[in-house]
Design a protein around this motif. Structure first.
Motif, PDB file in Angstrom:
ATOM      1  N   GLN A  54      -4.986  -5.253 -11.734  1.00  0.00           N
ATOM      2  CA  GLN A  54      -4.542  -5.905 -13.169  1.00  0.00           C
ATOM      3  C   GLN A  54      -3.072  -5.889 -12.739  1.00  0.00           C
ATOM      4  OE1 GLN A  54      -5.507  -7.788 -16.532  1.00  0.00           O
ATOM      5  NE2 GLN A  54      -4.373  -6.098 -17.276  1.00  0.00           N
ATOM      6  N   LEU A  55      -1.936  -6.620 -12.417  1.00  0.00           N
ATOM      7  CA  LEU A  55      -0.461  -6.000 -12.874  1.00  0.00           C
ATOM      8  C   LEU A  55       0.329  -7.104 -13.641  1.00  0.00           C
ATOM      9  CD1 LEU A  55       0.109  -6.109  -8.689  1.00  0.00           C
ATOM     10  CD2 LEU A  55      -0.651  -3.663 -10.930  1.00  0.00           C
ATOM     11  N   ILE A  56       1.186  -6.192 -14.386  1.00  0.00           N
ATOM     12  CA  ILE A  56       1.943  -7.039 -15.865  1.00  0.00           C
ATOM     13  C   ILE A  56       3.407  -6.744 -15.290  1.00  0.00           C
ATOM     14  CG2 ILE A  56       2.884  -7.269 -18.212  1.00  0.00           C
ATOM     15  CD1 ILE A  56      -0.337  -6.429 -18.329  1.00  0.00           C
ATOM     16  N   CYS A  57       3.729  -7.632 -14.515  1.00  0.00           N
ATOM     17  CA  CYS A  57       5.592  -7.202 -13.879  1.00  0.00           C
ATOM     18  C   CYS A  57       6.571  -7.867 -15.498  1.00  0.00           C
ATOM     19  CB  CYS A  57       5.346  -7.754 -12.966  1.00  0.00           C
ATOM     20  SG  CYS A  57       5.984  -9.521 -12.658  1.00  0.00           S
ATOM     21  N   ASP A  58       7.714  -7.350 -15.272  1.00  0.00           N
ATOM     22  CA  ASP A  58       9.005  -7.982 -16.608  1.00  0.00           C
ATOM     23  C   ASP A  58       9.533  -9.473 -15.197  1.00  0.00           C
ATOM     24  OD1 ASP A  58      10.565  -6.614 -14.599  1.00  0.00           O
ATOM     25  OD2 ASP A  58      11.137  -5.143 -15.915  1.00  0.00           O
ATOM     26  N   SER A  59      11.242  -9.548 -15.889  1.00  0.00           N
ATOM     27  CA  SER A  59      11.793 -10.004 -15.090  1.00  0.00           C
ATOM     28  C   SER A  59      12.130 -10.021 -14.228  1.00  0.00           C
ATOM     29  CB  SER A  59      12.592 -11.422 -15.320  1.00  0.00           C
ATOM     30  OG  SER A  59      13.945 -10.008 -16.446  1.00  0.00           O
ATOM     31  N   ARG A  60      12.528  -8.090 -13.412  1.00  0.00           N
ATOM     32  CA  ARG A  60      13.334  -7.893 -12.783  1.00  0.00           C
ATOM     33  C   ARG A  60      12.137  -7.174 -11.224  1.00  0.00           C
ATOM     34  NH1 ARG A  60      14.569  -2.555 -14.424  1.00  0.00           N
ATOM     35  NH2 ARG A  60      15.994  -2.470 -12.630  1.00  0.00           N
ATOM     36  N   MET A  61      11.165  -7.621 -11.434  1.00  0.00           N
ATOM     37  CA  MET A  61      10.095  -7.757 -10.801  1.00  0.00           C
ATOM     38  C   MET A  61       9.517  -6.117 -10.501  1.00  0.00           C
ATOM     39  SD  MET A  61      10.990  -9.429  -7.305  1.00  0.00           S
ATOM     40  CE  MET A  61       9.221  -9.145  -6.079  1.00  0.00           C
ATOM     41  N   LYS A  62       9.451  -5.316 -12.062  1.00  0.00           N
ATOM     42  CA  LYS A  62       9.363  -3.995 -12.476  1.00  0.00           C
ATOM     43  C   LYS A  62       7.846  -3.936 -13.123  1.00  0.00           C
ATOM     44  CE  LYS A  62      10.761   0.793 -14.381  1.00  0.00           C
ATOM     45  NZ  LYS A  62      11.972   1.206 -15.187  1.00  0.00           N
ATOM     46  N   ALA A 186       0.094   5.582  -7.101  1.00  0.00           N
ATOM     47  CA  ALA A 186       1.134   6.059  -6.930  1.00  0.00           C
ATOM     48  C   ALA A 186       1.923   4.975  -6.049  1.00  0.00           C
ATOM     49  CB  ALA A 186       0.637   7.800  -5.452  1.00  0.00           C
ATOM     50  N   CYS A 187       1.549   3.679  -5.576  1.00  0.00           N
ATOM     51  CA  CYS A 187       2.467   3.104  -5.078  1.00  0.00           C
ATOM     52  C   CYS A 187       2.987   2.523  -5.808  1.00  0.00           C
ATOM     53  CB  CYS A 187       1.592   2.292  -3.917  1.00  0.00           C
ATOM     54  SG  CYS A 187       0.124   2.647  -2.409  1.00  0.00           S
ATOM     55  N   VAL A 188       2.375   1.778  -7.221  1.00  0.00           N
ATOM     56  CA  VAL A 188       3.278   1.068  -8.428  1.00  0.00           C
ATOM     57  C   VAL A 188       4.313   2.240  -8.502  1.00  0.00           C
ATOM     58  CG1 VAL A 188       3.281   0.434 -10.683  1.00  0.00           C
ATOM     59  CG2 VAL A 188       1.007  -0.070  -8.754  1.00  0.00           C
ATOM     60  N   VAL A 189       4.060   3.699  -9.070  1.00  0.00           N
ATOM     61  CA  VAL A 189       4.854   4.281  -9.448  1.00  0.00           C
ATOM     62  C   VAL A 189       6.290   4.815  -8.391  1.00  0.00           C
ATOM     63  CG1 VAL A 189       5.947   6.854 -10.147  1.00  0.00           C
ATOM     64  CG2 VAL A 189       3.638   5.839 -11.017  1.00  0.00           C
ATOM     65  N   LEU A 190       6.069   4.273  -7.346  1.00  0.00           N
ATOM     66  CA  LEU A 190       6.997   4.297  -6.564  1.00  0.00           C
ATOM     67  C   LEU A 190       7.449   2.772  -5.880  1.00  0.00           C
ATOM     68  CD1 LEU A 190       4.957   6.155  -3.400  1.00  0.00           C
ATOM     69  CD2 LEU A 190       6.699   6.971  -4.395  1.00  0.00           C
ATOM     70  N   HIS A 191       6.362   1.967  -5.948  1.00  0.00           N
ATOM     71  CA  HIS A 191       7.446   0.668  -5.743  1.00  0.00           C
ATOM     72  C   HIS A 191       8.224   0.803  -7.578  1.00  0.00           C
ATOM     73  CE1 HIS A 191       8.093  -3.506  -6.419  1.00  0.00           C
ATOM     74  NE2 HIS A 191       7.865  -3.608  -8.034  1.00  0.00           N
ATOM     75  N   ASN A 192       8.024   1.178  -8.300  1.00  0.00           N
ATOM     76  CA  ASN A 192       9.087   0.863 -10.222  1.00  0.00           C
ATOM     77  C   ASN A 192      10.725   1.338  -9.356  1.00  0.00           C
ATOM     78  OD1 ASN A 192       7.775  -0.584 -11.245  1.00  0.00           O
ATOM     79  ND2 ASN A 192       6.654   0.881 -12.134  1.00  0.00           N
ATOM     80  N   ILE A 193      10.381   2.944  -8.890  1.00  0.00           N
ATOM     81  CA  ILE A 193      11.016   3.463  -8.864  1.00  0.00           C
ATOM     82  C   ILE A 193      12.478   2.880  -7.531  1.00  0.00           C
ATOM     83  CG2 ILE A 193      12.235   5.967  -7.003  1.00  0.00           C
ATOM     84  CD1 ILE A 193       9.521   6.719  -8.463  1.00  0.00           C
ATOM     85  N   CYS A 194      11.510   2.005  -6.537  1.00  0.00           N
ATOM     86  CA  CYS A 194      12.536   0.769  -5.947  1.00  0.00           C
ATOM     87  C   CYS A 194      13.543   0.262  -6.800  1.00  0.00           C
ATOM     88  CB  CYS A 194      11.545   0.459  -4.969  1.00  0.00           C
ATOM     89  SG  CYS A 194      11.008   1.467  -3.750  1.00  0.00           S
ATOM     90  N   ASN A 216      11.996   8.928   2.533  1.00  0.00           N
ATOM     91  CA  ASN A 216      12.098  10.146   1.584  1.00  0.00           C
ATOM     92  C   ASN A 216      11.349  10.451   0.404  1.00  0.00           C
ATOM     93  OD1 ASN A 216      13.517  11.914   3.672  1.00  0.00           O
ATOM     94  ND2 ASN A 216      15.624  10.929   2.801  1.00  0.00           N
ATOM     95  N   LEU A 217      11.790   9.473  -0.070  1.00  0.00           N
ATOM     96  CA  LEU A 217      11.291   9.071  -1.542  1.00  0.00           C
ATOM     97  C   LEU A 217       9.810   9.346  -1.648  1.00  0.00           C
ATOM     98  CD1 LEU A 217      11.862   7.719  -4.867  1.00  0.00           C
ATOM     99  CD2 LEU A 217      11.167   5.568  -3.535  1.00  0.00           C
ATOM    100  N   SER A 218       9.250   8.578  -0.356  1.00  0.00           N
ATOM    101  CA  SER A 218       7.776   8.163  -0.542  1.00  0.00           C
ATOM    102  C   SER A 218       7.342   9.711  -0.956  1.00  0.00           C
ATOM    103  CB  SER A 218       7.263   7.727   0.694  1.00  0.00           C
ATOM    104  OG  SER A 218       7.676   8.225   2.050  1.00  0.00           O
ATOM    105  N   VAL A 221       3.751  11.234  -3.513  1.00  0.00           N
ATOM    106  CA  VAL A 221       3.725  10.174  -3.463  1.00  0.00           C
ATOM    107  C   VAL A 221       1.889  11.762  -3.890  1.00  0.00           C
ATOM    108  CG1 VAL A 221       2.402   9.881  -1.516  1.00  0.00           C
ATOM    109  CG2 VAL A 221       1.494   8.719  -2.986  1.00  0.00           C
ATOM    110  N   HIS A 222       2.548  12.942  -2.805  1.00  0.00           N
ATOM    111  CA  HIS A 222       1.333  13.135  -3.058  1.00  0.00           C
ATOM    112  C   HIS A 222       1.415  14.053  -4.620  1.00  0.00           C
ATOM    113  CE1 HIS A 222       0.538  13.205   1.505  1.00  0.00           C
ATOM    114  NE2 HIS A 222       1.578  13.371   1.327  1.00  0.00           N
ATOM    115  N   LYS A 223       1.994  14.167  -5.146  1.00  0.00           N
ATOM    116  CA  LYS A 223       2.805  14.930  -6.445  1.00  0.00           C
ATOM    117  C   LYS A 223       1.932  13.969  -7.795  1.00  0.00           C
ATOM    118  CE  LYS A 223       7.189  17.694  -5.662  1.00  0.00           C
ATOM    119  NZ  LYS A 223       8.268  18.248  -5.839  1.00  0.00           N
ATOM    120  N   ILE A 224       2.009  12.841  -7.051  1.00  0.00           N
ATOM    121  CA  ILE A 224       1.451  11.780  -8.210  1.00  0.00           C
ATOM    122  C   ILE A 224       0.235  12.067  -7.784  1.00  0.00           C
ATOM    123  CG2 ILE A 224       1.623   9.277  -8.678  1.00  0.00           C
ATOM    124  CD1 ILE A 224       4.490   9.351  -7.433  1.00  0.00           C
ATOM    125  N   ILE A 225      -0.634  11.657  -7.130  1.00  0.00           N
ATOM    126  CA  ILE A 225      -1.314  11.433  -6.160  1.00  0.00           C
ATOM    127  C   ILE A 225      -2.667  12.927  -7.060  1.00  0.00           C
ATOM    128  CG2 ILE A 225      -3.979  11.613  -4.915  1.00  0.00           C
ATOM    129  CD1 ILE A 225      -2.100   9.675  -3.206  1.00  0.00           C
TER     130      ILE A 225
END
Length: 225
Positions: A54-62, A186-194, A216-218, A221-225
């Motif tokens: 389940q995902l909930i997003c805002d108008s900026r796609m965050k 983790a992918c969701v966190v990285l998506h929001n950083i983007c 470089n950003l990805s 993910v190891h720290k997030i996981i």
């Protein structure tokens, strides 16, 4: 409040703070004899093994909220009814804060977020009117506005999976259900950083711009996981 204002500015639909939907992330089938994760409960209605996210997003796609812990056979409505966000919205409306709504796709009301046919209409959850109203009526205009606004969560689902190809159906996460859920988070966190960096776009062919920055950003993910 910012999400509230942006939805109104972009879609001219007042009161909306987010859109909600579920998406299936394919996983490798757990062992048949796994006592903690029975294989059969991960088979979704389309016939493949998955985590129902389940995902909930805002108008900026965050992505404002993610719930990645239910097997594929779990109904969207069950996930929503057992989510902390649903209880939060209920408490807000009970306390008299009745200007916030979610949008959902089909049978769910649009309050703060928009949802789909797996949801029931509530004061804080707005769903489209079914059957489709007659043209040139207020009800039809509402449905059109609802459809336009809620489409953003469908775009978020697509962008998230194109940014992180391991989430695509044909890729399949070859991990235990617990690890698969952690990877999704983790992918969701990285998506929001983007989104916050406004630096990475997915083009019409699914290709990523500024791929060096993305790589470089990805590594985080190891720290997030």
């Amino acid at each position: 409040m910012l999400a509230f204002c942006r939805f109104n500015e972009v879609f001219d639909l007042p009161g909306i703070v987010g859109c909600i939907d579920c998406t299936h992330i394919a996983i490798f089938p757990p062992h048949l004899e796994d006592p903690n994760h029975p294989e059969h409960i991960y088979v979704n209605r389309k016939g493949f093994h998955s985590i129902n996210v389940q995902l909930i997003c805002d108008s900026r796609m965050k992505i404002l909220n993610v719930c990645a812990r239910y097997p594929g056979s779990t109904h969207d409505c069950y996930i929503w009814n057992n989510s902390n966000v649903q209880q939060l919205l209920r408490n807000l409306h009970t306390a008299g804060h009745r200007d916030y709504f979610l949008l959902v796709k089909c049978t769910v009301p649009v309050v703060l977020f928009t949802g789909d046919s797996g949801y029931q209409l509530r004061e804080w959850l707005l769903t489209p009117i079914i059957p489709e109203p007659q043209p040139r009526t207020p009800e039809r205009r509402y449905n059109n506005a609802h459809k336009t606004t809620r489409s953003i969560i469908e775009r978020v689902n697509g962008v998230l999976k194109m940014r992180f190809r391991c989430l695509l159906k044909h890729r399949v996460l070859h991990y235990s259900p617990e690890m698969a859920c952690r990877i999704i988070n983790a992918c969701v966190v990285l998506h929001n950083i983007c989104i916050d960096q406004n630096d990475i776009e997915v083009d019409d062919n699914g290709e990523l711009d500024n791929i060096g920055y993305f790589l470089n950003l990805s590594v985080t993910v190891h720290k997030i996981i």
